[in-house]
Design an enzyme around this catalytic site. Structure first.
Site, PDB file in Angstrom:
ATOM      1  N   SER A 166       0.846  -1.206   0.000  1.00 36.68           N
ATOM      2  CA  SER A 166       0.000   0.000   0.000  1.00 36.68           C
ATOM      3  C   SER A 166       0.881   1.256   0.000  1.00 36.68           C
ATOM      4  O   SER A 166       2.062   1.196   0.346  1.00 36.68           O
ATOM      5  CB  SER A 166      -0.879  -0.016   1.272  1.00 36.68           C
ATOM      6  OG  SER A 166      -1.627   1.169   1.399  1.00 36.68           O
ATOM      7  N   GLY A 167       0.296   2.352  -0.423  1.00 33.72           N
ATOM      8  CA  GLY A 167       0.877   3.679  -0.214  1.00 33.72           C
ATOM      9  C   GLY A 167       2.322   3.856  -0.665  1.00 33.72           C
ATOM     10  O   GLY A 167       2.698   3.531  -1.793  1.00 33.72           O
ATOM     11  N   ILE A 168       3.125   4.394   0.223  1.00 29.12           N
ATOM     12  CA  ILE A 168       4.535   4.709  -0.065  1.00 29.12           C
ATOM     13  C   ILE A 168       5.317   3.439  -0.405  1.00 29.12           C
ATOM     14  O   ILE A 168       6.137   3.430  -1.336  1.00 29.12           O
ATOM     15  CB  ILE A 168       5.172   5.425   1.158  1.00 29.12           C
ATOM     16  CG1 ILE A 168       4.562   6.817   1.327  1.00 29.12           C
ATOM     17  CG2 ILE A 168       6.693   5.489   1.026  1.00 29.12           C
ATOM     18  CD1 ILE A 168       4.909   7.496   2.651  1.00 29.12           C
ATOM     19  N   TYR A 191       3.556   8.471  18.288  1.00 29.60           N
ATOM     20  CA  TYR A 191       3.935   8.222  16.889  1.00 29.60           C
ATOM     21  C   TYR A 191       5.253   8.929  16.561  1.00 29.60           C
ATOM     22  O   TYR A 191       6.174   8.326  16.010  1.00 29.60           O
ATOM     23  CB  TYR A 191       2.819   8.697  15.955  1.00 29.60           C
ATOM     24  CG  TYR A 191       3.168   8.599  14.479  1.00 29.60           C
ATOM     25  CD1 TYR A 191       3.127   7.376  13.812  1.00 29.60           C
ATOM     26  CD2 TYR A 191       3.546   9.728  13.751  1.00 29.60           C
ATOM     27  CE1 TYR A 191       3.462   7.281  12.465  1.00 29.60           C
ATOM     28  CE2 TYR A 191       3.881   9.647  12.405  1.00 29.60           C
ATOM     29  CZ  TYR A 191       3.838   8.407  11.767  1.00 29.60           C
ATOM     30  OH  TYR A 191       4.174   8.325  10.429  1.00 29.60           O
TER      31      TYR A 191
HETATM   32  N1  LIG Z   1       1.336   8.887   4.525  1.00 25.46           N
HETATM   33  C1  LIG Z   1       1.948   9.798   5.249  1.00 25.46           C
HETATM   34  O1  LIG Z   1       1.506  10.963   5.336  1.00 25.46           O
HETATM   35  C2  LIG Z   1       3.256   9.466   5.938  1.00 25.46           C
HETATM   36  C3  LIG Z   1       4.048  10.538   6.396  1.00 25.46           C
HETATM   37  C4  LIG Z   1       5.245  10.260   7.042  1.00 25.46           C
HETATM   38  C5  LIG Z   1       5.653   8.958   7.227  1.00 25.46           C
HETATM   39  N2  LIG Z   1       4.864   7.943   6.781  1.00 25.46           N
HETATM   40  C6  LIG Z   1       5.345   6.578   7.010  1.00 25.46           C
HETATM   41  O2  LIG Z   1       5.444   5.902   5.771  1.00 25.46           O
HETATM   42  C7  LIG Z   1       5.223   4.508   5.961  1.00 25.46           C
HETATM   43  C8  LIG Z   1       4.146   4.043   4.981  1.00 25.46           C
HETATM   44  O3  LIG Z   1       2.952   4.765   5.250  1.00 25.46           O
HETATM   45  P1  LIG Z   1       1.742   4.847   4.210  1.00 25.46           P
HETATM   46  O4  LIG Z   1       1.155   6.191   4.363  1.00 25.46           O
HETATM   47  O5  LIG Z   1       2.162   4.361   2.883  1.00 25.46           O
HETATM   48  O6  LIG Z   1       0.724   3.798   4.916  1.00 25.46           O
HETATM   49  P2  LIG Z   1      -0.287   2.716   4.364  1.00 25.46           P
HETATM   50  O7  LIG Z   1      -0.786   3.079   2.993  1.00 25.46           O
HETATM   51  O8  LIG Z   1      -1.266   2.515   5.474  1.00 25.46           O
HETATM   52  O9  LIG Z   1       0.637   1.410   4.213  1.00 25.46           O
HETATM   53  C9  LIG Z   1       1.217   0.812   5.337  1.00 25.46           C
HETATM   54  C10 LIG Z   1       1.857  -0.499   4.901  1.00 25.46           C
HETATM   55  O10 LIG Z   1       2.478  -1.093   6.048  1.00 25.46           O
HETATM   56  C11 LIG Z   1       1.949  -2.400   6.249  1.00 25.46           C
HETATM   57  N3  LIG Z   1       1.941  -2.696   7.676  1.00 25.46           N
HETATM   58  C12 LIG Z   1       1.360  -1.995   8.679  1.00 25.46           C
HETATM   59  N4  LIG Z   1       1.538  -2.614   9.852  1.00 25.46           N
HETATM   60  C13 LIG Z   1       2.277  -3.734   9.596  1.00 25.46           C
HETATM   61  C14 LIG Z   1       2.777  -4.799  10.385  1.00 25.46           C
HETATM   62  N5  LIG Z   1       2.561  -4.852  11.708  1.00 25.46           N
HETATM   63  N6  LIG Z   1       3.489  -5.775   9.777  1.00 25.46           N
HETATM   64  C15 LIG Z   1       3.688  -5.749   8.435  1.00 25.46           C
HETATM   65  N7  LIG Z   1       3.237  -4.783   7.643  1.00 25.46           N
HETATM   66  C16 LIG Z   1       2.531  -3.787   8.215  1.00 25.46           C
HETATM   67  C17 LIG Z   1       0.558  -2.364   5.640  1.00 25.46           C
HETATM   68  O11 LIG Z   1       0.062  -3.641   5.271  1.00 25.46           O
HETATM   69  P3  LIG Z   1      -0.898  -4.492   6.274  1.00 25.46           P
HETATM   70  O12 LIG Z   1      -1.834  -3.519   6.920  1.00 25.46           O
HETATM   71  O13 LIG Z   1      -1.561  -5.499   5.380  1.00 25.46           O
HETATM   72  O14 LIG Z   1       0.018  -5.134   7.254  1.00 25.46           O
HETATM   73  C18 LIG Z   1       0.845  -1.527   4.392  1.00 25.46           C
HETATM   74  O15 LIG Z   1       1.440  -2.314   3.395  1.00 25.46           O
HETATM   75  C19 LIG Z   1       4.859   4.332   7.429  1.00 25.46           C
HETATM   76  O16 LIG Z   1       6.006   3.944   8.162  1.00 25.46           O
HETATM   77  C20 LIG Z   1       4.413   5.722   7.849  1.00 25.46           C
HETATM   78  O17 LIG Z   1       4.578   5.950   9.230  1.00 25.46           O
HETATM   79  C21 LIG Z   1       3.676   8.165   6.144  1.00 25.46           C
END
Ligand SMILES: NC(=O)c1ccc[n+]([C@@H]2O[C@H](COP(=O)([O-])OP(=O)(O)OC[C@H]3O[C@@H](n4cnc5c(N)ncnc54)[C@H](OP(=O)(O)O)[C@@H]3O)[C@@H](O)[C@H]2O)c1
Length: 249
Positions: free
Chosen positions: A16-18, A150
């Site tokens: 998903s996402g990033i 967080y």
């Molecule tokens: N989007 C933002 O604004 C933002 C900003 C700064 C930093 N970030 C960081 O960027 C990263 C990706 O975020 P995103 O926005 O792309 O989020 P996202 O779309 O919710 O994707 C999160 C991914 O992590 C996986 N995941 C979550 N918990 C997990 C676990 N316990 N074990 C294995 N996989 C797990 C999810 O798959 P499953 O749920 O199927 O496990 C999914 O593939 C994160 O570390 C987040 O903190 C995001």
């Protein structure tokens, strides 16, 4: 020639996402990529979307046993790894006065403990000279309401980039942290109760950035590509902000 031709990469949380955008970019640059995630259906869909250069390995990064199995599977199926992106993470928000122990444990176990042991369990299958990218967040350097736990997990991740780089110098393994600002991913649906609320939160986060928009996952993927490629060979233990000016403006 593409930047990652012949390379093997792993992106945790690549469904998903990033993470998914990063896996897509790595495949486009010629890499074979393993993605991970807990939800098997989401993982299967993402793996299909990525095509024959990708495999999906299910597992929870907060479980050290799962991580051990994940990286053994990657080693057996793809061989030694050149690039590792520790991206799996969750967004758990709440004011300090009301934050529960369960919330604290969840965000710490996935974002901090998960990052630490993902690297430890990857070490036997990492090539000497590999590059590791830890996805942090720009909020690790700011005080924002409801973000205490967080942001602290992301400050821990930023710290790991320094210490891991020092530990792994003898193997020439570089570890850097990549700190996104607010990015347009499904993450906002995980901290709101319906689609309208998620949309409103995403809009507010975009407005919070000095550039007045959310980042695109592909803009984070481009920085991840730089950090795993030889273009960044002289960088280790540091942090790149890709945050629309949130931290410094
Ligand atoms: N989007 C933002 O604004 C933002 C900003 C700064 C930093 N970030 C960081 O960027 C990263 C990706 O975020 P995103 O926005 O792309 O989020 P996202 O779309 O919710 O994707 C999160 C991914 O992590 C996986 N995941 C979550 N918990 C997990 C676990 N316990 N074990 C294995 N996989 C797990 C999810 O798959 P499953 O749920 O199927 O496990 C999914 O593939 C994160 O570390 C987040 O903190 C995001």
């Amino acid at each position: 020639m593409s930047k990652l031709t012949g390379k093997i990469a792993v992106v945790t949380g690549g469904s998903s996402g990033i993470g998914l955008a990063t896996a897509k970019r790595f495949v486009a640059e010629g890499a074979k990529v393993a993605i991970t995630g807990r939800n098997q259906k989401a993982l299967d869909e993402a793996t299909r979307e990525l095509g024959p250069s990708a495999i999906g390995v299910q597992g929870d990064v907060s479980s050290v046993q799962d991580l051990d199995r994940i990286f053994k599977t990657v080693g057996a199926q793809l061989g030694k790894v050149d690039a590792l992106v520790i991206n799996a993470g969750v967004y758990v928000l709440g004011p300090v006065a009301e934050f529960t122990e369960a919330q604290f444990d969840k965000v710490s176990d996935i974002n901090f403990k998960g990052a630490f042991f993902s690297v430890q369990k990857a070490l036997p299958v990492l090539k000497d000279g590999a590059s590791i990218v830890l996805i942090s967040s720009t909020v690790n350097g700011k005080g924002i309401p409801n973000h205490a736990a967080y942001s602290a997990t992301k400050a821990a991740v930023r710290s790991l980039a320094r210490s891991f780089s020092a530990d792994l110098l003898s193997r020439n393994i570089r570890v850097n942290s990549l700190a996104p600002g607010p990015v347009d991913t499904p993450v906002f649906t995980t901290v709101t109760s319906n689609a309208d609320e998620a949309k409103a939160m995403a809009a507010a986060m975009g407005d919070f950035a000095p550039v007045k928009r959310l980042g695109r996952p592909e803009e984070i993927a481009a920085a991840a590509l730089f950090l795993v490629s030889d273009e960044s060979a002289f960088m280790l233990g540091t942090e790149i902000l890709v945050d629309g000016g949130v931290r410094d403006l």
